[in-house]
Design a protein around this motif. Structure first.
Motif, PDB file in Angstrom:
ATOM      1  N   MET A   1       0.828  -1.208   0.000  1.00 35.45           N
ATOM      2  CA  MET A   1       0.000   0.000   0.000  1.00 35.45           C
ATOM      3  C   MET A   1       0.861   1.256   0.000  1.00 35.45           C
ATOM      4  N   GLU A   2       1.882   1.293   0.863  1.00 36.70           N
ATOM      5  CA  GLU A   2       2.747   2.463   0.934  1.00 36.70           C
ATOM      6  C   GLU A   2       3.518   2.665  -0.370  1.00 36.70           C
ATOM      7  N   ALA A   3       3.979   1.563  -0.972  1.00 36.27           N
ATOM      8  CA  ALA A   3       4.731   1.677  -2.224  1.00 36.27           C
ATOM      9  C   ALA A   3       3.847   2.192  -3.350  1.00 36.27           C
ATOM     10  N   PHE A   4       2.590   1.729  -3.407  1.00 35.25           N
ATOM     11  CA  PHE A   4       1.679   2.244  -4.432  1.00 35.25           C
ATOM     12  C   PHE A   4       1.377   3.733  -4.202  1.00 35.25           C
ATOM     13  N   LYS A   5       1.279   4.142  -2.937  1.00 36.91           N
ATOM     14  CA  LYS A   5       1.070   5.566  -2.660  1.00 36.91           C
ATOM     15  C   LYS A   5       2.233   6.401  -3.172  1.00 36.91           C
ATOM     16  N   VAL A   6       3.433   5.912  -2.914  1.00 35.41           N
ATOM     17  CA  VAL A   6       4.613   6.650  -3.371  1.00 35.41           C
ATOM     18  C   VAL A   6       4.655   6.695  -4.897  1.00 35.41           C
ATOM     19  N   ALA A   7       4.340   5.566  -5.539  1.00 38.10           N
ATOM     20  CA  ALA A   7       4.296   5.539  -7.001  1.00 38.10           C
ATOM     21  C   ALA A   7       3.285   6.568  -7.520  1.00 38.10           C
ATOM     22  N   ALA A   8       2.115   6.613  -6.893  1.00 40.01           N
ATOM     23  CA  ALA A   8       1.097   7.583  -7.301  1.00 40.01           C
ATOM     24  C   ALA A   8       1.598   9.011  -7.133  1.00 40.01           C
TER      25      ALA A   8
ATOM     26  N   ALA B   1      -3.598   1.583  -4.153  1.00 41.92           N
ATOM     27  CA  ALA B   1      -3.239   1.854  -2.761  1.00 41.92           C
ATOM     28  C   ALA B   1      -4.484   1.965  -1.897  1.00 41.92           C
ATOM     29  N   SER B   2      -5.508   2.644  -2.403  1.00 39.77           N
ATOM     30  CA  SER B   2      -6.755   2.795  -1.647  1.00 39.77           C
ATOM     31  C   SER B   2      -7.456   1.461  -1.454  1.00 39.77           C
ATOM     32  N   GLU B   3      -7.360   0.591  -2.452  1.00 44.13           N
ATOM     33  CA  GLU B   3      -7.967  -0.736  -2.318  1.00 44.13           C
ATOM     34  C   GLU B   3      -7.284  -1.536  -1.211  1.00 44.13           C
ATOM     35  N   LEU B   4      -5.972  -1.466  -1.138  1.00 43.79           N
ATOM     36  CA  LEU B   4      -5.253  -2.171  -0.069  1.00 43.79           C
ATOM     37  C   LEU B   4      -5.562  -1.552   1.293  1.00 43.79           C
ATOM     38  N   GLU B   5      -5.728  -0.237   1.319  1.00 44.36           N
ATOM     39  CA  GLU B   5      -6.104   0.413   2.574  1.00 44.36           C
ATOM     40  C   GLU B   5      -7.503  -0.014   3.002  1.00 44.36           C
ATOM     41  N   LEU B   6      -8.375  -0.183   2.040  1.00 43.01           N
ATOM     42  CA  LEU B   6      -9.710  -0.671   2.332  1.00 43.01           C
ATOM     43  C   LEU B   6      -9.651  -2.067   2.947  1.00 43.01           C
ATOM     44  N   GLN B   7      -8.779  -2.913   2.444  1.00 48.13           N
ATOM     45  CA  GLN B   7      -8.636  -4.244   3.021  1.00 48.13           C
ATOM     46  C   GLN B   7      -8.219  -4.170   4.479  1.00 48.13           C
TER      47      GLN B   7
ATOM     48  N   GLN C   1      -8.934  -1.765   6.519  1.00 46.98           N
ATOM     49  CA  GLN C   1     -10.126  -1.349   7.256  1.00 46.98           C
ATOM     50  C   GLN C   1     -11.056  -2.522   7.513  1.00 46.98           C
ATOM     51  N   LEU C   2     -11.225  -3.377   6.512  1.00 45.73           N
ATOM     52  CA  LEU C   2     -12.110  -4.522   6.669  1.00 45.73           C
ATOM     53  C   LEU C   2     -11.591  -5.504   7.718  1.00 45.73           C
ATOM     54  N   ASN C   3     -10.270  -5.524   7.928  1.00 47.58           N
ATOM     55  CA  ASN C   3      -9.676  -6.435   8.904  1.00 47.58           C
ATOM     56  C   ASN C   3      -9.553  -5.822  10.286  1.00 47.58           C
ATOM     57  N   ASN C   4      -9.742  -4.500  10.398  1.00 48.53           N
ATOM     58  CA  ASN C   4      -9.615  -3.825  11.686  1.00 48.53           C
ATOM     59  C   ASN C   4     -10.973  -3.740  12.371  1.00 48.53           C
ATOM     60  N   ASN C   5     -10.961  -3.910  13.671  1.00 46.99           N
ATOM     61  CA  ASN C   5     -12.181  -3.790  14.471  1.00 46.99           C
ATOM     62  C   ASN C   5     -11.955  -2.752  15.569  1.00 46.99           C
ATOM     63  N   ASP C   6     -11.462  -1.589  15.161  1.00 49.17           N
ATOM     64  CA  ASP C   6     -11.117  -0.578  16.151  1.00 49.17           C
ATOM     65  C   ASP C   6     -12.255   0.399  16.399  1.00 49.17           C
ATOM     66  N   ALA C   7     -13.432   0.136  15.871  1.00 47.63           N
ATOM     67  CA  ALA C   7     -14.561   1.051  16.052  1.00 47.63           C
ATOM     68  C   ALA C   7     -15.848   0.235  16.160  1.00 47.63           C
ATOM     69  N   GLY C   8     -16.918   0.923  16.557  1.00 45.22           N
ATOM     70  CA  GLY C   8     -18.204   0.269  16.637  1.00 45.22           C
ATOM     71  C   GLY C   8     -18.706  -0.155  15.260  1.00 45.22           C
TER      72      GLY C   8
ATOM     73  N   ALA D   1     -18.200   2.089   3.635  1.00 44.35           N
ATOM     74  CA  ALA D   1     -19.032   2.591   2.545  1.00 44.35           C
ATOM     75  C   ALA D   1     -18.339   3.742   1.821  1.00 44.35           C
ATOM     76  N   LEU D   2     -17.770   4.678   2.579  1.00 42.97           N
ATOM     77  CA  LEU D   2     -17.068   5.794   1.959  1.00 42.97           C
ATOM     78  C   LEU D   2     -15.809   5.325   1.240  1.00 42.97           C
ATOM     79  N   ALA D   3     -15.118   4.354   1.818  1.00 40.72           N
ATOM     80  CA  ALA D   3     -13.897   3.854   1.193  1.00 40.72           C
ATOM     81  C   ALA D   3     -14.195   3.137  -0.119  1.00 40.72           C
ATOM     82  N   PHE D   4     -15.258   2.311  -0.148  1.00 36.82           N
ATOM     83  CA  PHE D   4     -15.638   1.651  -1.399  1.00 36.82           C
ATOM     84  C   PHE D   4     -15.952   2.678  -2.480  1.00 36.82           C
ATOM     85  N   ALA D   5     -16.668   3.733  -2.099  1.00 32.88           N
ATOM     86  CA  ALA D   5     -17.018   4.755  -3.073  1.00 32.88           C
ATOM     87  C   ALA D   5     -15.786   5.485  -3.588  1.00 32.88           C
ATOM     88  N   SER D   6     -14.830   5.747  -2.695  1.00 34.68           N
ATOM     89  CA  SER D   6     -13.618   6.448  -3.110  1.00 34.68           C
ATOM     90  C   SER D   6     -12.773   5.593  -4.047  1.00 34.68           C
TER      91      SER D   6
END
Length: 705
Positions: A160-167, A204-210, A212-219, A228-233
């Motif tokens: 994810m970080e490498a794709f961000k840098v490439a972008a 990079a955003s797709e990997l970041e979305l993954q 998020q899907l694996n994190n349970n740090d919120a309600g 929902a916002l990440a999928f749209a982005s």
């Protein structure tokens, strides 16, 4: 969960691009000849090291590419880009000199392996070269991202970080460089630069979305809202990238000649994310229920496996520092780990990109006695804090064995070894100022890596940090709180910078600039100290906000009364005011990049794909550039301005700290998923500690403090 949705969690296919190829060209001889004729032989000698390194980097970039790992190719390109920006004014002189043969760069289309239709450039040679190098930096980062093991948490994070840098590299190419290239190949056009920026941003955003899907740090509701916002982005980025290619016949033909599956791949991504975004539209919370800040995970509430633990450590270094202004003289004169140096009499040295640090430092501009400085009585109130020795290695390793497993502890013990060694080193009283500064900075970065694991609640003997009051050594603070350790290190960094300023030889122009930069550096560390101390570290009074504010006010007041060197003619030398003005222009350019990126990042419903009423418009403000005047008397100044421009761009926009852990010159490296101490750096460190540097253009270390 659908099979297609499951495939998203572990994507097997990502797009990366090949590097552009070029023909060899000799740079050293014509550029050195130009400097000698336009300036003087003395000036040519002062910059010939930069010209030699420039030539070596380009030769290695052309001839050694197949022998170098991807991170080493990245290091070579970054080093070359910095050298290239330093010599850029020389190409301006070449373009207007009818008596000098032009340097001709020939570059081939990255998507055409047969090397057909190569493009050359004479009068705009440097623009083509810079654009091609930035393209290759983006391409190599895309290959690093694609090569990561995305089945592991660490691999996904690095990818994810490498794709961000490439972008970011292609954003720079799109917004600043491609427009100046005349008759370029299709891969260097504005359309392709924009397309590649959007493509790698989407991946990079797709990997970041993954993540998020694996994190349970919120309600549950907040987690669904974020997704929902990440999928749209992600949909919006893929959609915009896809629209650029099929709607342009030349671009479509070009992509099909390279790989016909690209357009199909993008179409599938657009279709999938559009459907998923629409299905999740109902999960978006009303504005009144949305949180103000979307914070990242800062605790270690993850599964007990080595990949997750290593990822937490790597993420720690990504959050380590607030972007700081470039203090060019501190790094170019005192840092052992900066490969570009200002040596005696203003000579510039560029070490080969594949030479391991530490490098030679120049302490000639520092006085042999602190008491001889006219500033010593003003800054004598800021001594360094003292601390008790501590075996961090044993404490941390024991914790990881108990909390996780022996196998996990082995995978990250290289970091613990480096951390323990750096802490012992920073407590030594016989270090020179440059060595101690570098040690403190590296130790602070390592502390940021382990911070998410504190407090070590599962440890039977967590480390106790003991620090004494710098003003009254009879007072001390003993805590398990890592923020006390970080705050104390930041205090010492600020104090050390004031010591550097006090010890500078203010009768020289370099000493004057170094002292000013050291004071600015001190203010930066004090700003971080205030953040670290506020509600985090309740230590001795010298770490309090009131004391920190008093020190900052004292330094700011001192800068207003700062004496000018008497033994040099200011009007004929590098003006620090002009330098700072041009540096601000560079940073405004970069800031505009960030503003635009923020405008199209996730979490803004009004800009999110199928949920948006209108497509987002690009930020169209004209970005400022650092104008470097050419003149017959200031070749060193021109090189320094070029270096600053390149370094600022790379540092603030196009580098990710975690990718540095893949580099051959990183003190701590990621190797086979483990964090290990880089053994190749130990021998040079030992040699530097045992022997003083000598030579006509190199000076000895500081006298022992």
């Amino acid at each position: 969960m659908s099979n297609e949705y499951r495939q998203l969690l572990n994507p097997e296919t990502v797009l990366s691009i090949p590097l552009k190829k070029t023909d060899p060209v000799e740079l050293y001889l014509p550029l050195r000849k130009l400097v000698a004729s336009k300036y003087s032989e003395s000036d040519a000698q002062k910059v010939e090291s930069v010209l030699e390194t420039l030539n070596k980097c380009r030769r290695d970039m052309v001839e050694r590419r197949g022998d170098l790992s991807l991170p080493m190719q990245r290091d070579c390109l970054i080093h070359y880009f910095k050298c290239l920006c330093m010599v850029e004014p020389l190409f301006t002189s070449l373009s207007y000199d009818a008596d000098t043969d032009p340097i001709i760069f020939v570059w081939y289309d990255a998507f055409n392996p047969e090397h057909e239709d190569g493009v050359s450039s004479e009068r705009n040679a440097i623009q083509l070269e810079k654009a091609a190098v930035v393209f290759n930096l983006g391409a190599i980062c895309s290959q690093i991202a694609a090569s990561c093991d995305r089945t592991t948490a660490l691999g996904r994070h690095l990818s994810m970080e490498a794709f961000k840098v490439a972008a970011n590299f292609f954003f720079k190419l799109w917004k600043a460089l491609a427009k100046d290239v005349v008759s370029a190949t299709l891969d260097l056009t504005l359309l392709f630069a924009e397309f590649l920026h959007l493509l790698f941003s989407a991946q990079a955003s797709e990997l970041e979305l993954q993540q998020q899907l694996n994190n349970n740090d919120a309600g549950y509701a907040l987690q669904q809202h974020r997704c929902a916002l990440a999928f749209a982005s992600v949909y919006e980025l893929y959609h915009r990238a896809y629209e650029l290619i099929p709607n342009d016949s030349a671009a479509r033909k070009h992509v099909y000649s390279f790989d016909q599956t690209w357009v199909t791949h993008l179409h599938q991504k657009v279709t999938f994310f559009k459907e998923e975004a629409r299905q999740r539209e109902s999960s978006i919370l009303p504005e009144s229920e949305q949180p103000d800040v979307f914070s990242s995970v800062i605790s270690c509430a993850l599964d007990h496996d080595a990949e997750c633990v290593t990822e937490i450590l790597v993420k720690g270094i990504c959050r380590r520092l607030i972007l700081k202004p470039q203090q060019i003289y501190v790094d170019l004169i005192l840092s052992e780990y900066n490969p570009f140096k200002i040596l005696k009499d203003g000579k510039l040295v560029a070490y080969p990109w594949d030479m391991s640090p530490p490098y030679q430092t120049n302490s000639a501009i520092l006085s042999s006695s602190l008491s001889s400085s006219p500033l010593s009585h003003i800054l004598a109130f800021l001594p360094l804090k003292k601390s008790e020795p501590l075996n961090l290695y044993e404490s941390l390793r024991s914790y990881f064995v108990l909390k996780y497993s022996e196998n996990v502890a082995k995978r990250v013990e290289g970091l613990f070894e480096k951390l323990h060694k750096l802490r012992n080193e920073m407590l030594c009283d016989d270090l020179s100022l440059p060595i101690r500064r570098d040690c403190l900075i590296r130790y602070f970065r390592c502390l940021c890596m382990i911070e998410p694991f504190f407090p070590l609640n599962a440890s039977p003997n967590p480390p106790i940090f003991v620090w004494y009051n710098a003003i009254n050594p009879q007072q001390d603070s003993s805590q398990h709180n890592i923020h006390l350790e970080k705050a104390s290190v930041l205090f010492n960094l600020a104090a050390l910078c004031t010591h550097i300023a006090v010890s500078c030889d203010l009768t020289t122009i370099h000493g004057h600039h170094l002292a000013m930069d050291a004071l600015n550096d001190a203010l930066h560390w004090l700003s971080l100290l205030r953040f670290e101390s506020y509600n985090k570290a309740c230590g001795t009074i010298d770490l309090s906000e009131q004391y920190t504010r008093m020190i900052k006010n004292g330094i700011a007041s001192l800068k207003l009364k700062f004496p000018h060197p008497q033994s040099v003619c200011i009007s004929s030398t590098f003006s620090v005011d002009l330098f700072l003005v041009q540096l601000i222009d560079v940073n405004l350019d970069l800031l505009n990049c960030f503003i635009w990126m923020i405008q199209v990042t996730p979490y803004d419903r009004s800009r999110s794909g199928p949920l948006a009423e209108t497509r987002p418009q690009y930020h169209k403000s004209k970005m400022k550039t650092c104008h470097v005047e050419t003149g017959p008397s200031d070749v060193i100044r021109q090189f320094l301005l070029g270096y600053c421009k390149a370094h600022s761009m790379l540092q603030m926009v196009c580098e990710a700290p975690c990718l540095d852990l893949l580099s051959e010159v990183s003190p701590v490296k990621i190797k086979d998923g483990n964090l290990v101490a880089n053994a190749t750096l130990e021998a040079p460190n030992l040699a530097m500690g045992e022997h003083e540097l000598a030579g006509d253009t190199t000076v000895t270390f500081l006298n022992k403090l």
